[in-house]
Design an enzyme around this catalytic site. Structure first.
Site, PDB file in Angstrom:
ATOM      1  N   HIS A  18      -4.615  -0.831   5.862  1.00  9.16           N
ATOM      2  CA  HIS A  18      -4.167  -0.101   7.061  1.00  9.16           C
ATOM      3  C   HIS A  18      -5.122  -0.261   8.251  1.00  9.16           C
ATOM      4  CE1 HIS A  18      -6.862   2.712   5.143  1.00  9.16           C
ATOM      5  NE2 HIS A  18      -5.962   3.208   4.338  1.00  9.16           N
ATOM      6  N   ASP A  70       1.472   2.536   3.554  1.00 10.84           N
ATOM      7  CA  ASP A  70       0.630   3.731   3.407  1.00 10.84           C
ATOM      8  C   ASP A  70       1.480   4.992   3.473  1.00 10.84           C
ATOM      9  OD1 ASP A  70      -1.654   5.196   2.971  1.00 10.84           O
ATOM     10  OD2 ASP A  70      -2.358   5.086   5.046  1.00 10.84           O
ATOM     11  N   HIS A 117       1.584   5.334  -1.638  1.00  8.10           N
ATOM     12  CA  HIS A 117       1.204   6.528  -2.401  1.00  8.10           C
ATOM     13  C   HIS A 117       2.457   7.142  -3.006  1.00  8.10           C
ATOM     14  CE1 HIS A 117      -2.905   6.645  -0.718  1.00  8.10           C
ATOM     15  NE2 HIS A 117      -2.319   6.131   0.345  1.00  8.10           N
ATOM     16  N   LYS A 144      -9.335  -0.314  -5.799  1.00 13.90           N
ATOM     17  CA  LYS A 144      -9.356   0.330  -4.489  1.00 13.90           C
ATOM     18  C   LYS A 144     -10.705   0.976  -4.234  1.00 13.90           C
ATOM     19  CE  LYS A 144      -7.870   2.011  -0.613  1.00 13.90           C
ATOM     20  NZ  LYS A 144      -6.679   2.685  -0.136  1.00 13.90           N
ATOM     21  N   HIS A 149       3.006  14.441   1.844  1.00 10.02           N
ATOM     22  CA  HIS A 149       2.383  15.744   1.618  1.00 10.02           C
ATOM     23  C   HIS A 149       3.449  16.777   1.934  1.00 10.02           C
ATOM     24  CE1 HIS A 149      -1.858  14.420   1.376  1.00 10.02           C
ATOM     25  NE2 HIS A 149      -1.524  13.513   2.281  1.00 10.02           N
ATOM     26  N   HIS A 166     -10.496   0.931   1.878  1.00  6.65           N
ATOM     27  CA  HIS A 166     -10.274   1.930   2.934  1.00  6.65           C
ATOM     28  C   HIS A 166     -11.481   1.837   3.857  1.00  6.65           C
ATOM     29  CE1 HIS A 166      -8.665   5.814   4.583  1.00  6.65           C
ATOM     30  NE2 HIS A 166      -9.867   5.735   5.148  1.00  6.65           N
ATOM     31  N   HIS A 180       0.880  -1.191   0.000  1.00  2.01           N
ATOM     32  CA  HIS A 180       0.000   0.000   0.000  1.00  2.01           C
ATOM     33  C   HIS A 180       0.906   1.226   0.000  1.00  2.01           C
ATOM     34  CE1 HIS A 180      -3.789   2.178   1.562  1.00  2.01           C
ATOM     35  NE2 HIS A 180      -2.868   3.114   1.337  1.00  2.01           N
ATOM     36  N   ASN A 234      -5.198   7.271  -5.875  1.00  5.82           N
ATOM     37  CA  ASN A 234      -5.918   8.511  -5.507  1.00  5.82           C
ATOM     38  C   ASN A 234      -5.173   9.764  -5.948  1.00  5.82           C
ATOM     39  OD1 ASN A 234      -3.939   8.048  -3.497  1.00  5.82           O
ATOM     40  ND2 ASN A 234      -5.111   9.143  -1.938  1.00  5.82           N
TER      41      ASN A 234
HETATM   42  C1  NCD Z   1      -3.531   8.966   2.240  1.00  4.79           C
HETATM   43  C2  NCD Z   1      -3.093  10.022   1.244  1.00  4.79           C
HETATM   44  O1  NCD Z   1      -2.540  11.059   1.649  1.00  4.79           O
HETATM   45  O2  NCD Z   1      -3.266   9.821   0.033  1.00  4.79           O
HETATM   46  N1  NCD Z   1      -3.527   9.559   3.555  1.00  4.79           N
HETATM   47  C3  NCD Z   1      -3.442   8.895   4.733  1.00  4.79           C
HETATM   48  O3  NCD Z   1      -3.537   9.531   5.771  1.00  4.79           O
HETATM   49  N2  NCD Z   1      -3.236   7.603   4.771  1.00  4.79           N
HETATM   50  C4  NCD Z   1      -4.850   8.421   1.862  1.00  4.79           C
HETATM   51  C5  NCD Z   1      -5.219   7.163   2.590  1.00  4.79           C
HETATM   52  O4  NCD Z   1      -4.630   6.095   2.375  1.00  4.79           O
HETATM   53  O5  NCD Z   1      -6.145   7.226   3.407  1.00  4.79           O
HETATM   54 ZN    ZN Z   2      -3.236   5.064   1.750  1.00  9.38          ZN
END
Ligand code: NCD
Ligand code: ZN
Length: 350
Positions: A177, A250, A18, A102, A254, A139, A16, A44
């Site tokens: 998660h 996960d 991002h 997803k 950011h 999720h 998982h 996403n």
């Molecule tokens: C994830 C994201 O920033 O894309 N954020 C998070 O807190 N895990 C999205 C997600 O997996 O919920």
């Molecule tokens: Zn995530």
């Protein structure tokens, strides 16, 4: 003279992850590819990766962003919407392009506005997926504003996940998660078509870390960390060696200016130091012999992939590892997850 403690594992998979896109993708991809061989890539983006065509294009951008000499296989996913076409999903699976779909309940987390509101509208896709053996990554949080944020995972299991699974026999599901003892127990209640990923940070922090003694935006993620009793349940599950539990970091970058903000984004960025943290956790739990199952074997087996042929070696050093506190990206500075203690397990280079 004492011998260095070392641990050689099949190269880990992150089930998982991002990676984002553009300048952020370029900066964070090497942080994962340094230690991980494959990852389930979350869809996403803005706009989300909904169709097979979009997934193929995103896979190509990831491959193009990979630095020379690094090997990394992105395992692509599609973002389920109420308009998703079952035939497109089936074709994306048949061609080997996507490994999972997803499900984000609309509004549950970052970039989930296009997610599912009415679960009846995705019945056709879920039935198709059950028929072809394609995994649904979930999720698992309700979005009902009347439900307390710390209860949203447990309520989702009762209100949504269990009814959906009962209505769709044979559907393969990964509870993404998991953050609660209820999530761990539900994962254990299913057969071998039900699994759960566990993040690095949820093995380390409980909700006090976010809120006590000052608010710490870099520990805020979704699902939000819960009470200590839940963290302990996650640790027990992660180190159990049970096939149904595996790593999905996960890792969710950011930029700092959007984390340190009056309405800060959810996500912890753990790609950089995850293996060192897991070495620490599994040693603490007396379970170093089960780390490989969690990072490298169980997830691959669930997704029907062969285990990696290459390895990584962790070694316990006398001095703490020096990880950067932040990484610079073309989309802003990103803070690396701080476990709050020194890390002695290093990934041996080369
Ligand atoms: C994830 C994201 O920033 O894309 N954020 C998070 O807190 N895990 C999205 C997600 O997996 O919920
Ligand atoms: Zn995530």
């Amino acid at each position: 003279m004492s011998q260095t403690l070392t641990l050689t594992l099949r190269r880990p998979d992150d089930m998982h992850l991002h990676l984002r896109d553009g300048a952020m993708l370029e900066a964070v991809l090497p942080e994962s590819a340094r230690h991980f061989g494959r990852a389930i890539i979350m869809p996403n983006l803005v706009p989300p990766v909904v169709t097979a065509q979009e997934a193929a294009a995103y896979r190509d951008r990831i491959r193009a962003a990979l630095p020379e000499g690094m090997a990394f296989e992105p395992l692509m996913t599609l973002y389920l919407t109420e308009d998703t076409d079952p035939a497109d999903v089936a074709a994306a699976h048949a061609s080997g392009l996507v490994r999972a779909v997803k499900l984000y309940p609309a509004g549950a987390t970052t970039n989930s506005q296009s997610g599912v509101r009415d679960f009846d509208k995705v019945r056709g896709v879920l039935e198709k997926m059950a028929g072809i053996g394609l995994t649904l990554c979930v999720h698992g949080e309700v979005t009902d504003p009347a439900v307390d944020i710390f209860d949203r995972e447990a309520v989702f299991i009762d209100r949504v996940l269990d009814p959906v699974r009962r209505a769709t026999p044979g559907l393969r599901v990964v509870m993404e998660h998991v953050t609660t003892k209820e999530g761990v127990a539900y994962a254990r209640s299913g057969g071998d078509g039900l699994a759960a990923t566990i993040t690095t940070h949820h093995l380390i922090i409980n909700r006090n870390h976010i809120l006590a003694g000052g608010i710490r935006p870099h520990y805020y993620c979704l699902p939000v960390a819960k009470r200590e009793v839940h963290r302990l349940a996650l640790r027990e599950a992660a180190v159990s060696g049970e096939a149904r539990f595996f790593l999905g970091t996960d890792s969710a970058p950011h930029p700092d200016h959007l984390k340190e903000h009056p309405c800060g984004c959810a996500g912890c960025f753990t790609a950089t130091n995850t293996l060192s943290i897991l070495g620490h956790v599994f040693e603490e739990e007396g379970a170093l012999d089960r780390l490989e199952a969690f990072t490298s074997l169980n997830g691959a087996a669930f997704y029907g992939l062969p285990p990696a042929e290459t390895t990584v070696t962790l070694e316990k050093r006398a001095e703490p590892c020096a990880y950067p506190a932040k990484i610079e990206t073309g989309a802003g500075t990103v803070t690396v997850f701080d476990p709050g203690f020194p890390l002695y397990w290093a990934v041996r280079e080369g």
